[in-house]
Design a protein around this motif. Structure first.
Motif, mmCIF file in Angstrom:
data_model
loop_
_atom_site.group_PDB
_atom_site.id
_atom_site.type_symbol
_atom_site.label_atom_id
_atom_site.label_comp_id
_atom_site.label_asym_id
_atom_site.label_seq_id
_atom_site.Cartn_x
_atom_site.Cartn_y
_atom_site.Cartn_z
ATOM 1 N N GLN A 93 34.888 68.737 -10.384
ATOM 2 C CA GLN A 93 34.471 68.425 -9.019
ATOM 3 C C GLN A 93 33.711 69.604 -8.399
ATOM 4 O OE1 GLN A 93 37.688 67.533 -6.329
ATOM 5 N NE2 GLN A 93 36.343 66.388 -4.965
ATOM 6 N N ALA A 94 34.173 70.825 -8.650
ATOM 7 C CA ALA A 94 33.465 72.011 -8.148
ATOM 8 C C ALA A 94 32.081 72.119 -8.781
ATOM 9 C CB ALA A 94 34.283 73.266 -8.429
ATOM 10 N N PHE A 95 31.976 71.821 -10.080
ATOM 11 C CA PHE A 95 30.681 71.843 -10.770
ATOM 12 C C PHE A 95 29.728 70.834 -10.145
ATOM 13 C CE2 PHE A 95 27.908 69.909 -13.966
ATOM 14 C CZ PHE A 95 27.186 71.010 -14.377
ATOM 15 N N MET A 96 30.219 69.631 -9.888
ATOM 16 C CA MET A 96 29.365 68.583 -9.312
ATOM 17 C C MET A 96 28.894 68.966 -7.904
ATOM 18 S SD MET A 96 28.950 66.510 -11.717
ATOM 19 C CE MET A 96 28.242 65.061 -10.980
ATOM 20 N N LYS A 97 29.748 69.611 -7.115
ATOM 21 C CA LYS A 97 29.345 70.059 -5.775
ATOM 22 C C LYS A 97 28.259 71.123 -5.868
ATOM 23 C CE LYS A 97 33.462 68.993 -3.112
ATOM 24 N NZ LYS A 97 34.585 69.520 -2.339
ATOM 25 N N LEU A 99 26.155 71.532 -8.335
ATOM 26 C CA LEU A 99 24.952 70.862 -8.826
ATOM 27 C C LEU A 99 24.251 70.120 -7.695
ATOM 28 C CD1 LEU A 99 23.199 70.164 -11.282
ATOM 29 C CD2 LEU A 99 24.746 68.262 -11.740
ATOM 30 N N ASP A 100 25.031 69.431 -6.890
ATOM 31 C CA ASP A 100 24.475 68.712 -5.744
ATOM 32 C C ASP A 100 23.830 69.677 -4.750
ATOM 33 O OD1 ASP A 100 23.995 66.350 -4.188
ATOM 34 O OD2 ASP A 100 25.643 66.973 -2.879
ATOM 35 N N ARG A 132 20.304 74.894 -13.945
ATOM 36 C CA ARG A 132 21.437 75.294 -14.800
ATOM 37 C C ARG A 132 21.818 76.750 -14.529
ATOM 38 N NH1 ARG A 132 22.692 72.958 -19.759
ATOM 39 N NH2 ARG A 132 20.568 72.192 -19.895
ATOM 40 N N ARG A 133 20.802 77.642 -14.463
ATOM 41 C CA ARG A 133 21.081 79.058 -14.203
ATOM 42 C C ARG A 133 21.725 79.251 -12.827
ATOM 43 N NH1 ARG A 133 16.110 79.697 -16.759
ATOM 44 N NH2 ARG A 133 15.034 79.755 -14.776
ATOM 45 N N GLU A 134 21.229 78.503 -11.837
ATOM 46 C CA GLU A 134 21.785 78.631 -10.489
ATOM 47 C C GLU A 134 23.236 78.170 -10.439
ATOM 48 O OE1 GLU A 134 21.095 76.924 -5.974
ATOM 49 O OE2 GLU A 134 19.470 76.751 -7.436
ATOM 50 N N MET A 139 29.271 79.444 -10.941
ATOM 51 C CA MET A 139 30.490 78.975 -11.601
ATOM 52 C C MET A 139 30.266 79.083 -13.094
ATOM 53 S SD MET A 139 32.112 75.200 -11.394
ATOM 54 C CE MET A 139 33.562 74.769 -12.301
ATOM 55 N N PRO A 140 30.978 79.972 -13.776
ATOM 56 C CA PRO A 140 30.740 80.120 -15.210
ATOM 57 C C PRO A 140 31.103 78.851 -15.968
ATOM 58 C CG PRO A 140 32.600 81.456 -14.490
ATOM 59 C CD PRO A 140 31.999 80.851 -13.273
#
Length: 169
Positions: A93-97, A99-100, A132-134, A139-140
């Motif tokens: 969920q943190a990854f998706m946020k 990315l958004d 992707r880099r951002e 978040m690693p």
């Protein structure tokens, strides 16, 4: 102030002294106006040229991102990680946020972000790697676990039950 004639008759009007200056004004008026119009035209032309060149230097209005690939890579890495299952949902969920948020920043910069699968052709710049880099800069990516990860558990199960590990063993 009027001048009287020597015999006391009607006053004589003064000689016209302002006539040459009026003629001079009429003659200098149109050239000044023409010069002002030429200067205004040159200024407008310079402004227009600069505006056109600025548009050429502007970032591409359309960009594409391989959204499915980004999410699939993260989910694949998460499945191979040693992360406990109860933490996987929160991390995903943190990854998706993130990315958004990265895609929203691109949109706020004036770009139209398209999913790469929706682009049929043309030369639309791909920003997948910068996104992707951002995201991974904030978040690693999930750590792959050598022992105890989902992939290691699957290999162990397959080895115990006589299955193939996918590498032909």
């Amino acid at each position: 102030m009027s001048h009287a004639s020597p015999d006391g008759a009607a006053p004589v009007p003064p000689p016209p002294t302002s006539a040459p200056s009026a003629r001079r004004y009429r003659r200098s008026g149109p050239p000044v106006l023409a010069l002002m119009l030429v200067v205004a035209g040159l200024a407008w032309g310079a402004w227009t040229t600069r505006a056109i060149l600025d548009l050429r230097r502007a970032p591409a209005p359309f960009v594409k991102v391989q959204l499915g690939g980004l999410v699939a890579d993260y989910v694949r890495a998460q499945a191979r990680s040693a992360t406990p299952p109860d933490q996987m949902g929160a991390q995903t969920q943190a990854f998706m946020k993130l990315l958004d948020a990265a895609l929203a920043r691109e949109a706020h910069a004036g770009r139209v972000v398209l999913v790469s699968e929706a682009v049929a052709g043309g030369s639309v710049p791909d920003i997948t790697e910068s996104v992707r880099r951002e995201v991974y800069g904030r978040m690693p990516p999930p750590r792959t676990g050598a022992e105890g990860g989902t992939e290691a558990r699957m290999r162990a199960w397959l080895a115990q039950n006589g299955g193939s590990d996918g590498a032909g063993h």
